[in-house]
Design a protein around this motif. Sequence first.
Motif, PDB file in Angstrom:
ATOM      1  N   TYR A   6       4.888 -27.177 -38.910  1.00 11.12           N
ATOM      2  CA  TYR A   6       4.869 -25.729 -39.187  1.00 11.12           C
ATOM      3  C   TYR A   6       4.538 -25.485 -40.661  1.00 11.12           C
ATOM      4  CZ  TYR A   6       6.737 -21.155 -40.306  1.00 11.12           C
ATOM      5  OH  TYR A   6       6.887 -19.895 -40.793  1.00 11.12           O
ATOM      6  N   GLU A  99      10.558 -19.187 -33.879  1.00  8.29           N
ATOM      7  CA  GLU A  99       9.662 -20.340 -34.065  1.00  8.29           C
ATOM      8  C   GLU A  99       8.420 -20.209 -33.186  1.00  8.29           C
ATOM      9  OE1 GLU A  99       9.129 -23.486 -36.527  1.00  8.29           O
ATOM     10  OE2 GLU A  99      10.851 -22.171 -36.493  1.00  8.29           O
ATOM     11  N   LYS A 102       6.137 -17.588 -34.622  1.00  9.49           N
ATOM     12  CA  LYS A 102       5.496 -18.106 -35.836  1.00  9.49           C
ATOM     13  C   LYS A 102       4.279 -18.963 -35.473  1.00  9.49           C
ATOM     14  CE  LYS A 102       9.594 -18.236 -38.751  1.00  9.49           C
ATOM     15  NZ  LYS A 102      10.576 -19.079 -39.454  1.00  9.49           N
ATOM     16  N   ILE A 103       4.450 -19.819 -34.484  1.00  8.82           N
ATOM     17  CA  ILE A 103       3.368 -20.709 -34.069  1.00  8.82           C
ATOM     18  C   ILE A 103       2.185 -19.895 -33.544  1.00  8.82           C
ATOM     19  CG2 ILE A 103       2.725 -22.495 -32.394  1.00  8.82           C
ATOM     20  CD1 ILE A 103       5.681 -23.501 -32.693  1.00  8.82           C
TER      21      ILE A 103
END
Length: 151
Positions: A6, A99, A102-103
């Motif tokens: 990330y 998460e 975000k990806i």
Amino acid sequence: MEPMDYRDETRRVNELLVRWNALRMTEVYRRTRFTMQRDAALARWHASGLHRDELANFVDFRVSRGVTALSEAIEIEDHSSVSYAWCREQISTMEHRSEKEKIKLLAAIRDASENAIRRDMRYLATLTSTYQFEVKELEEFIDEQVVDTSG
């Protein structure tokens, strides 16, 4: 995506945004410089008093072709500015996202940045070069005419 991945992807996306912005600013600088050259040439033209129809028609022709390229370039730049601002805004909201979000968002920003660099910036550079050519032709014509009448 693991935390290291990330962070790496975030770094890569930020590098793309920096590159994209550098390309945008380069083209703005180039267009500004060519516009100053065009305006200086037109000032010489107006000061020369050479306004016979056939000469004025050529000057008008070159100016209009340059205006067309310039307006298309500005349109692309406006679109690019909106896209760039969206990408930057999304980056600034990353900490408030899950998460998974975000990806997905990093992928969308990466795709937008890569497309802008590959397509929009290439086309913008071409339009700016076209504008440069038209300004150069205009300058050369005006300077030839001014020299011919003063010599």
